[in-house]
Design a protein around this motif. Structure first.
Motif, PDB file in Angstrom:
ATOM      1  N   PRO A 136       0.839  -1.205   0.000  1.00 37.82           N
ATOM      2  CA  PRO A 136       0.000   0.000   0.000  1.00 37.82           C
ATOM      3  C   PRO A 136       0.872   1.253   0.000  1.00 37.82           C
ATOM      4  CG  PRO A 136      -0.062  -1.099   2.144  1.00 37.82           C
ATOM      5  CD  PRO A 136       0.641  -2.024   1.215  1.00 37.82           C
ATOM      6  N   LEU A 137       0.478   2.230  -0.781  1.00 37.68           N
ATOM      7  CA  LEU A 137       1.295   3.432  -0.940  1.00 37.68           C
ATOM      8  C   LEU A 137       1.060   4.421   0.198  1.00 37.68           C
ATOM      9  CD1 LEU A 137       0.930   3.791  -4.777  1.00 37.68           C
ATOM     10  CD2 LEU A 137       3.058   3.378  -3.535  1.00 37.68           C
ATOM     11  N   PRO A 138       2.083   5.189   0.548  1.00 39.32           N
ATOM     12  CA  PRO A 138       1.983   6.096   1.698  1.00 39.32           C
ATOM     13  C   PRO A 138       1.190   7.361   1.380  1.00 39.32           C
ATOM     14  CG  PRO A 138       4.127   6.328   0.669  1.00 39.32           C
ATOM     15  CD  PRO A 138       3.438   5.194  -0.044  1.00 39.32           C
ATOM     16  N   LEU A 139       0.715   7.996   2.438  1.00 40.06           N
ATOM     17  CA  LEU A 139       0.016   9.276   2.296  1.00 40.06           C
ATOM     18  C   LEU A 139       0.896  10.295   1.589  1.00 40.06           C
ATOM     19  CD1 LEU A 139      -1.477   9.585   5.913  1.00 40.06           C
ATOM     20  CD2 LEU A 139      -2.612   8.688   3.868  1.00 40.06           C
ATOM     21  N   ASP A 140       2.176  10.259   1.884  1.00 42.84           N
ATOM     22  CA  ASP A 140       3.137  11.213   1.334  1.00 42.84           C
ATOM     23  C   ASP A 140       3.132  11.212  -0.194  1.00 42.84           C
ATOM     24  OD1 ASP A 140       5.649  12.927   1.648  1.00 42.84           O
ATOM     25  OD2 ASP A 140       6.472  11.210   0.554  1.00 42.84           O
ATOM     26  N   TYR A 141       3.066  10.030  -0.799  1.00 42.54           N
ATOM     27  CA  TYR A 141       3.038   9.926  -2.263  1.00 42.54           C
ATOM     28  C   TYR A 141       1.783  10.583  -2.819  1.00 42.54           C
ATOM     29  CZ  TYR A 141       1.831   7.674  -6.719  1.00 42.54           C
ATOM     30  OH  TYR A 141       1.416   7.429  -8.005  1.00 42.54           O
ATOM     31  N   TYR A 142       0.636  10.185  -2.303  1.00 49.41           N
ATOM     32  CA  TYR A 142      -0.616  10.758  -2.799  1.00 49.41           C
ATOM     33  C   TYR A 142      -0.659  12.268  -2.578  1.00 49.41           C
ATOM     34  CZ  TYR A 142      -2.561   6.033  -3.360  1.00 49.41           C
ATOM     35  OH  TYR A 142      -2.805   4.740  -3.764  1.00 49.41           O
ATOM     36  N   GLU A 143      -0.193  12.697  -1.418  1.00 54.76           N
ATOM     37  CA  GLU A 143      -0.227  14.118  -1.073  1.00 54.76           C
ATOM     38  C   GLU A 143       0.609  14.950  -2.045  1.00 54.76           C
ATOM     39  OE1 GLU A 143       1.627  15.594   2.727  1.00 54.76           O
ATOM     40  OE2 GLU A 143      -0.489  15.612   3.315  1.00 54.76           O
ATOM     41  N   LYS A 144       1.815  14.472  -2.353  1.00 56.92           N
ATOM     42  CA  LYS A 144       2.706  15.229  -3.236  1.00 56.92           C
ATOM     43  C   LYS A 144       2.208  15.232  -4.676  1.00 56.92           C
ATOM     44  CE  LYS A 144       6.794  14.821  -0.319  1.00 56.92           C
ATOM     45  NZ  LYS A 144       8.069  14.110  -0.045  1.00 56.92           N
ATOM     46  N   VAL A 145       1.651  14.119  -5.126  1.00 54.96           N
ATOM     47  CA  VAL A 145       1.092  14.075  -6.482  1.00 54.96           C
ATOM     48  C   VAL A 145      -0.091  15.032  -6.595  1.00 54.96           C
ATOM     49  CG1 VAL A 145      -0.157  12.645  -8.141  1.00 54.96           C
ATOM     50  CG2 VAL A 145       1.877  11.739  -7.008  1.00 54.96           C
ATOM     51  N   ILE A 146      -0.984  14.995  -5.615  1.00 51.79           N
ATOM     52  CA  ILE A 146      -2.169  15.860  -5.642  1.00 51.79           C
ATOM     53  C   ILE A 146      -1.752  17.327  -5.603  1.00 51.79           C
ATOM     54  CG2 ILE A 146      -4.205  16.564  -4.317  1.00 51.79           C
ATOM     55  CD1 ILE A 146      -4.400  13.544  -3.451  1.00 51.79           C
ATOM     56  N   ARG A 147      -0.759  17.638  -4.769  1.00 51.30           N
ATOM     57  CA  ARG A 147      -0.284  19.022  -4.668  1.00 51.30           C
ATOM     58  C   ARG A 147       0.303  19.491  -5.998  1.00 51.30           C
ATOM     59  NH1 ARG A 147       4.132  18.893  -1.002  1.00 51.30           N
ATOM     60  NH2 ARG A 147       2.570  18.428   0.581  1.00 51.30           N
ATOM     61  N   GLU A 148       1.128  18.659  -6.616  1.00 53.55           N
ATOM     62  CA  GLU A 148       1.716  19.058  -7.899  1.00 53.55           C
ATOM     63  C   GLU A 148       0.645  19.215  -8.972  1.00 53.55           C
ATOM     64  OE1 GLU A 148       4.334  16.806 -11.143  1.00 53.55           O
ATOM     65  OE2 GLU A 148       5.545  17.660  -9.533  1.00 53.55           O
TER      66      GLU A 148
END
Length: 306
Positions: A136-148
């Motif tokens: 399962p992927l971390p919150l950090d990955y989703y957060e940074k992709v969404i922000r970009e």
């Protein structure tokens, strides 16, 4: 007639890869052959069980020399091929548009505008950590992709009843979470979105790779999406739609010592992969047939800090 027999293994995405591999072998053979053994009702594909092979060429895993496979089949040294693996290497398959007749886009009830990023979630069996190529992927990955991306996140996929999903919903409280749907509906969602954030999933990868709508596809280079072990290669290097992210998921040894839900919440190392680093990753994952001394020197020159 040369029989190409598939031993079905896995769910929809895996079955699609098996059929694509069989079709590529059939195309390269350029002589009479027939595919047997696979049914994919979602695409109205039904193949007969096929003959019992006495001396088959067995294809397991992902890495094959397709020219050699076809040579052996044409020579008569084997009486057919048995596909027991999947062949998840993008270099085998060419232009994704070639597969639209086999896997035609279906009418969709959901359409996602330019202001939305569709975020895929893989959960269920992979949250246990027992599958090497998945996590399962971390919150950090989703957060940074969404922000970009700067777009409104819409999560979908395997969203029913797990602590991982609870963590995602709590952290991304302003995001939309679509109801869990059938695989074919989710596949259509992937194909109908302009902007997508992938989980580690061959199913999600195929849905976006085959899409004629997608403009940006964010992909974690981790698990089965990391070509460096020399097994799978799902990096379409010259496809401008793709944006790659480094996510260092725990090794099998590490997984037995950590709380996966704490890791998901606390990991902070996701980062965008620039072109030079991507070249190094691709080179490091080259198969043995091309991984010669000159190529190794290129890998060394391309490594970070060189």
């Amino acid at each position: 007639m040369i029989p190409i027999v598939i031993k079905p293994r896995g769910r929809l995405g895996n079955l699609m890869f098996q059929l694509m591999l069989a079709l590529k072998i059939q195309e390269r053979l350029d002589c009479k052959s027939e595919i047997f053994g696979i049914s994919i009702p979602e695409w109205n594909i039904f193949k007969e069980r096929g003959p019992a092979l006495k001396n088959p060429l067995l294809l397991s895993g992902h890495t094959f020399d397709l020219d050699e496979v076809c040579y052996l089949l044409r020579s008569g040294a084997v009486d057919g091929v048995l596909i027991n693996g999947w062949g998840m290497r993008v270099e085998y398959y060419g232009d994704p548009r070639l597969y639209n007749q086999i896997f035609p886009p279906q009418k969709q009830e959901s359409f996602f505008g330019d202001d939305v990023i569709l975020v895929n979630v893989r959960a269920e069996d992979i949250t246990s950590g027992r599958y090497r190529g998945y996590y399962p992927l971390p919150l950090d990955y989703y957060e940074k992709v969404i922000r970009e991306s700067g777009r409104h996140p819409v999560f979908f996929g395997q969203l029913d009843g797990q602590s991982y999903i609870d963590i995602l919903k709590e952290h991304f409280s302003e995001a939309e979470f679509l109801p869990q749907a059938s695989p074919i509906v989710d596949f259509g969602r992937l194909r109908s979105a302009k902007h997508v954030c992938l989980s580690i999933s061959s199913f999600a990868w195929l849905g976006t790779w085959l899409s004629s709508v997608a403009e940006t596809i964010h992909m974690p280079v981790a698990g089965i999406f990391d070509p460096r072990p020399g097994i799978q290669n799902l990096i379409p290097a010259n496809d401008p739609r793709y944006h790659y992210w480094e996510v260092k998921i725990p090794s099998m040894k590490e997984r037995s010592k950590i709380d996966s839900m704490l890791w998901i919440s606390n990991y902070s190392g996701s980062r965008k992969i620039e072109k030079r680093m991507l070249h190094s990753i691709i080179a490091a994952g080259a198969t043995r047939r091309v991984n010669n001394k000159v190529f190794q020197e290129f890998i060394n020159r391309s490594a970070p800090g060189k």
